[in-house]
Design a protein around this motif. Structure first.
Motif, PDB file in Angstrom:
ATOM      1  N   ALA A  18       8.229   5.153  -5.372  1.00  0.00           N
ATOM      2  CA  ALA A  18       7.449   4.208  -4.566  1.00  0.00           C
ATOM      3  C   ALA A  18       6.950   3.046  -5.420  1.00  0.00           C
ATOM      4  O   ALA A  18       6.918   1.887  -4.969  1.00  0.00           O
ATOM      5  CB  ALA A  18       6.285   4.933  -3.913  1.00  0.00           C
ATOM      6  N   ILE A  19       6.564   3.321  -6.693  1.00  0.00           N
ATOM      7  CA  ILE A  19       6.092   2.243  -7.574  1.00  0.00           C
ATOM      8  C   ILE A  19       7.219   1.265  -7.868  1.00  0.00           C
ATOM      9  O   ILE A  19       7.023   0.026  -7.848  1.00  0.00           O
ATOM     10  CB  ILE A  19       5.524   2.842  -8.880  1.00  0.00           C
ATOM     11  N   GLU A  20       8.414   1.778  -8.138  1.00  0.00           N
ATOM     12  CA  GLU A  20       9.547   0.886  -8.395  1.00  0.00           C
ATOM     13  C   GLU A  20       9.866   0.040  -7.167  1.00  0.00           C
ATOM     14  O   GLU A  20      10.152  -1.155  -7.276  1.00  0.00           O
ATOM     15  CB  GLU A  20      10.776   1.714  -8.798  1.00  0.00           C
ATOM     16  N   MET A  21       9.818   0.663  -5.983  1.00  0.00           N
ATOM     17  CA  MET A  21      10.069  -0.089  -4.749  1.00  0.00           C
ATOM     18  C   MET A  21       8.998  -1.144  -4.522  1.00  0.00           C
ATOM     19  O   MET A  21       9.273  -2.268  -4.078  1.00  0.00           O
ATOM     20  CB  MET A  21      10.121   0.882  -3.557  1.00  0.00           C
ATOM     21  N   SER A  22       7.742  -0.823  -4.857  1.00  0.00           N
ATOM     22  CA  SER A  22       6.646  -1.777  -4.648  1.00  0.00           C
ATOM     23  C   SER A  22       6.791  -2.988  -5.553  1.00  0.00           C
ATOM     24  O   SER A  22       6.440  -4.116  -5.173  1.00  0.00           O
ATOM     25  CB  SER A  22       5.310  -1.091  -4.880  1.00  0.00           C
ATOM     26  N   LEU A  55       0.852  -1.189   0.000  1.00  0.00           N
ATOM     27  CA  LEU A  55       0.000   0.000   0.000  1.00  0.00           C
ATOM     28  C   LEU A  55       0.887   1.237   0.000  1.00  0.00           C
ATOM     29  O   LEU A  55       1.717   1.415   0.898  1.00  0.00           O
ATOM     30  CB  LEU A  55      -0.928   0.031   1.216  1.00  0.00           C
ATOM     31  N   ILE A  56       0.723   2.087  -1.005  1.00  0.00           N
ATOM     32  CA  ILE A  56       1.474   3.337  -1.089  1.00  0.00           C
ATOM     33  C   ILE A  56       0.591   4.474  -0.561  1.00  0.00           C
ATOM     34  O   ILE A  56      -0.510   4.691  -1.074  1.00  0.00           O
ATOM     35  CB  ILE A  56       1.905   3.633  -2.544  1.00  0.00           C
ATOM     36  N   ARG A 100       8.400   1.995  11.079  1.00  0.00           N
ATOM     37  CA  ARG A 100       7.550   0.855  10.708  1.00  0.00           C
ATOM     38  C   ARG A 100       7.167   0.854   9.234  1.00  0.00           C
ATOM     39  O   ARG A 100       6.460  -0.058   8.781  1.00  0.00           O
ATOM     40  CB  ARG A 100       6.276   0.873  11.562  1.00  0.00           C
ATOM     41  N   VAL A 101       7.558   1.877   8.497  1.00  0.00           N
ATOM     42  CA  VAL A 101       7.190   1.966   7.086  1.00  0.00           C
ATOM     43  C   VAL A 101       8.428   2.211   6.240  1.00  0.00           C
ATOM     44  O   VAL A 101       9.511   2.509   6.758  1.00  0.00           O
ATOM     45  CB  VAL A 101       6.168   3.106   6.855  1.00  0.00           C
ATOM     46  N   THR A 102       8.241   2.113   4.947  1.00  0.00           N
ATOM     47  CA  THR A 102       9.299   2.439   3.986  1.00  0.00           C
ATOM     48  C   THR A 102       9.018   3.816   3.405  1.00  0.00           C
ATOM     49  O   THR A 102       7.885   4.116   3.047  1.00  0.00           O
ATOM     50  CB  THR A 102       9.348   1.399   2.855  1.00  0.00           C
ATOM     51  N   ARG A 103      10.035   4.647   3.324  1.00  0.00           N
ATOM     52  CA  ARG A 103       9.863   5.990   2.790  1.00  0.00           C
ATOM     53  C   ARG A 103      10.334   6.064   1.344  1.00  0.00           C
ATOM     54  O   ARG A 103      11.297   5.402   0.953  1.00  0.00           O
ATOM     55  CB  ARG A 103      10.634   7.015   3.614  1.00  0.00           C
ATOM     56  N   ALA A 104       9.647   6.885   0.553  1.00  0.00           N
ATOM     57  CA  ALA A 104      10.041   7.136  -0.831  1.00  0.00           C
ATOM     58  C   ALA A 104       9.965   8.628  -1.089  1.00  0.00           C
ATOM     59  O   ALA A 104       9.132   9.329  -0.514  1.00  0.00           O
ATOM     60  CB  ALA A 104       9.131   6.388  -1.791  1.00  0.00           C
ATOM     61  N   THR A 105      10.846   9.108  -1.953  1.00  0.00           N
ATOM     62  CA  THR A 105      10.886  10.547  -2.214  1.00  0.00           C
ATOM     63  C   THR A 105       9.710  11.011  -3.049  1.00  0.00           C
ATOM     64  O   THR A 105       9.245  12.142  -2.919  1.00  0.00           O
ATOM     65  CB  THR A 105      12.192  10.927  -2.916  1.00  0.00           C
ATOM     66  N   ASP A 106       9.217  10.140  -3.945  1.00  0.00           N
ATOM     67  CA  ASP A 106       8.084  10.515  -4.784  1.00  0.00           C
ATOM     68  C   ASP A 106       7.305   9.264  -5.160  1.00  0.00           C
ATOM     69  O   ASP A 106       7.695   8.137  -4.839  1.00  0.00           O
ATOM     70  CB  ASP A 106       8.534  11.279  -6.028  1.00  0.00           C
TER      71      ASP A 106
END
Length: 550
Positions: A539-543, A476-477, A529-535
């Motif tokens: 976040a989509i690539e990390m997911s 979930l983003i 407890r979460v993963t952070r993304a700059t944009d």
């Protein structure tokens, strides 16, 4: 740091003193009749108003955070002072004033002054107009020369009692009152720089003495009165009495804080200077404690007198200190002349004060505001007149807070076009998930967009996000670029959603955190407890990797 220190450090010359001397004398001429009239309207003696203007007026200027503030008794306190004296006696008023002073000092030291200025305008306008109505009603008896054994404190009962006493109107008193009122209005329109209040009161006193008119004066109503300063002392008090007087003390502190800061803001707008809010609150606290100690009344900054001070050419706080000295000189050397002042003339003065306080133009303008603001205005006004000033302020502020929360919640969205606060619907109603359109989400990945301040008014609905999505995603983003602030309740709601995701095996990515939400979430242990993304793209690539790994 008091503004007096700042002014002296800048260099104070004889020319500045001369300007302050003239301004102080001008303000004293305006304050003399007002201070006596307000004291009488408050249910006490005229000398109390003068004592208050001397002691508190001097201290507010000496320790205040505004260069031009003039302090003293004002119309805002008439209702609460009258009620406290009626219920708890003058000793009760002294204790309540001292408690209010301590509250104001504490508020200043805790730097609350910045926030008092944000009291909603409908609340301020509502209770100010309500106070104006009560003041005007309280002056009808002296304006018409009515003979009443007792005047009820409650508004409805007072109006009924005044109506029953109307056959006893005294023509001579009405003539004095109408003449004074007409002269004040005439001078305001044609000679606005003249001291209309003082001229009207002096001429009325001269006519009453010259023609021996049978009307009440300060001398006949308060026979044998001599202004004296009580030795600094407080009456005996108990914890139970402090608890009983706390609401009244809070109301006094609230009114003193709000009106003094409003007055300081008016002075800033007229001069281009900037006041120190918290320093002003401390000065108001010191002045109220000192006024209580010498047998005076509650005080605050007086907008009309402050404006007069500026127009008269004041250069700094010394003008306010000199205004107190001039009033003291009147008390010491010219008090016998005050005994000739007719109460009808002072009633005319207070009717003009009430009209100015009502700010009828502002009231009409506020009636064009949205329905919620109009409701807050009218409810606060009605409660002030019919119930109690303390209740009116409490209810008005609470209603305004709920109105603000509702409006803020309407500005916050989760997903595209899905509001957190929406219309009540049946549990069986479909909750369709609206996917993000600008990016194609991988299989097993869902995204949620939060837009707007994330605070307690909307946080409770965050849990509905997963319900709207339907199937349990693997990732979930949560997009938070458009969230400028978050409070503790918002953090708790986010944490609850993370707990639910962890139970379902869903990993959470938070994107584009702004500084305040990032700091709060880190301090409260949520970011760990979460993963952070700059944009969102990152976040989509990390997911994709998270889904592939498992």
């Amino acid at each position: 740091m008091p503004k007096l220190v700042t002014v002296l450090r800048e260099g104070y010359r004889f020319g500045d003193f001369r300007a302050d001397f003239i301004a102080g004398l001008t303000v004293a001429i305006v304050a003399l009749p007002l201070s006596m009239a307000l004291a009488i309207a408050s249910g006490t003696t005229p000398d109390k108003g003068l004592i208050t203007a001397v002691v508190a007026g001097f201290l507010i200027s000496a320790f205040g955070g505004s260069r031009f503030q003039i302090g003293g008794p004002t119309g805002a306190f008439v209702v609460v002072v009258f009620n406290v004296i009626a219920v708890h006696g003058y000793d009760g008023l002294v204790i309540a004033s001292a408690m209010a002073g301590i509250m104001l000092i504490g508020a200043g030291l805790l730097r609350v002054g910045t926030y008092i200025k944000y009291i909603p305008e409908p609340v301020v306008t509502g209770f100010t107009a309500g106070i104006a109505v009560i003041i005007a009603t309280s002056q009808i008896k002296d304006f018409l020369g009515l003979s009443m054994t007792s005047e009820p404190a409650e508004f409805i009962e007072k109006v009924m009692a005044l109506g029953a006493a109307l056959p006893g109107i005294t023509p001579q008193t009405v003539a004095v009152a109408l003449g004074s009122l007409g002269l004040i209005v005439f001078l305001r329109g044609h000679r606005p720089n003249w001291p209309g209040f003082l001229i009207a009161v002096v001429l009325a006193a001269a006519l009453v003495w010259l023609f021996q008119l049978p009307t009440d004066t300060i001398g006949t109503r308060f026979a044998g009165l001599e202004p004296t300063f009580a030795a600094p002392a407080l009456p005996e008090f108990t914890m139970q009495r402090l608890i009983v007087l706390f609401p009244s003390a809070f109301t006094i502190a609230f009114l003193a804080g709000v009106e003094s800061l409003l007055s300081a803001m008016v002075a800033d707008s007229m001069t281009g200077r900037r006041h120190r809010s918290n320093g002003e609150l401390v000065a108001q606290g010191i002045a109220n404690c000192a006024s209580a100690a010498v047998g005076g009344l509650p005080v605050t900054g007086a907008i009309a007198r402050t404006a007069t001070n500026i127009r008269a050419g004041a250069r700094g706080p010394i003008a306010g200190m000199l205004h107190a000295v001039f009033i003291l000189g009147f008390m010491l050397f010219a008090w016998p002349l005050a005994t000739y002042i007719p109460l009808a003339a002072l009633a005319a003065v207070l009717l003009v004060v009430a009209w100015n306080m009502s700010e009828i133009d502002k009231f009409r303008h506020m009636m064009k505001a949205p329905a919620g603001d109009r409701a807050v205005l009218l409810i606060t006004f009605a409660l002030t007149v019919l119930v109690d000033l303390t209740v009116a302020i409490e209810v008005g502020v609470v209603l305004a807070a709920f109105l603000f929360m509702h409006r803020m919640s309407e500005a916050v969205e989760v997903q595209s076009h899905l509001h957190l606060i929406d219309e009540d619907v049946s549990d069986s109603s479909p909750r369709d998930f609206v996917p993000m359109q600008e990016y194609e989400l991988p299989e097993g990945v869902a995204a949620s967009l939060i837009r707007g301040p994330f605070f307690f008014g909307v946080a409770m609905r965050l849990g509905e996000t997963l319900d709207r999505i339907g199937a349990t995603p693997k990732v979930l983003i949560v997009r938070m670029r458009a969230v400028p602030i978050i409070d503790a309740t918002g953090v708790t709601a986010l944490q609850t959603m993370i707990d639910r995701c962890e139970r379902n095996g869903t990993k959470v990515i938070v994107t584009a955190l702004q500084p305040q939400p990032a700091r709060v979430l880190a301090d409260m242990g949520v970011l760990a407890r979460v993963t952070r993304a700059t944009d969102f793209a990152s976040a989509i690539e990390m997911s994709k990797k998270m889904v592939t790994e498992g």
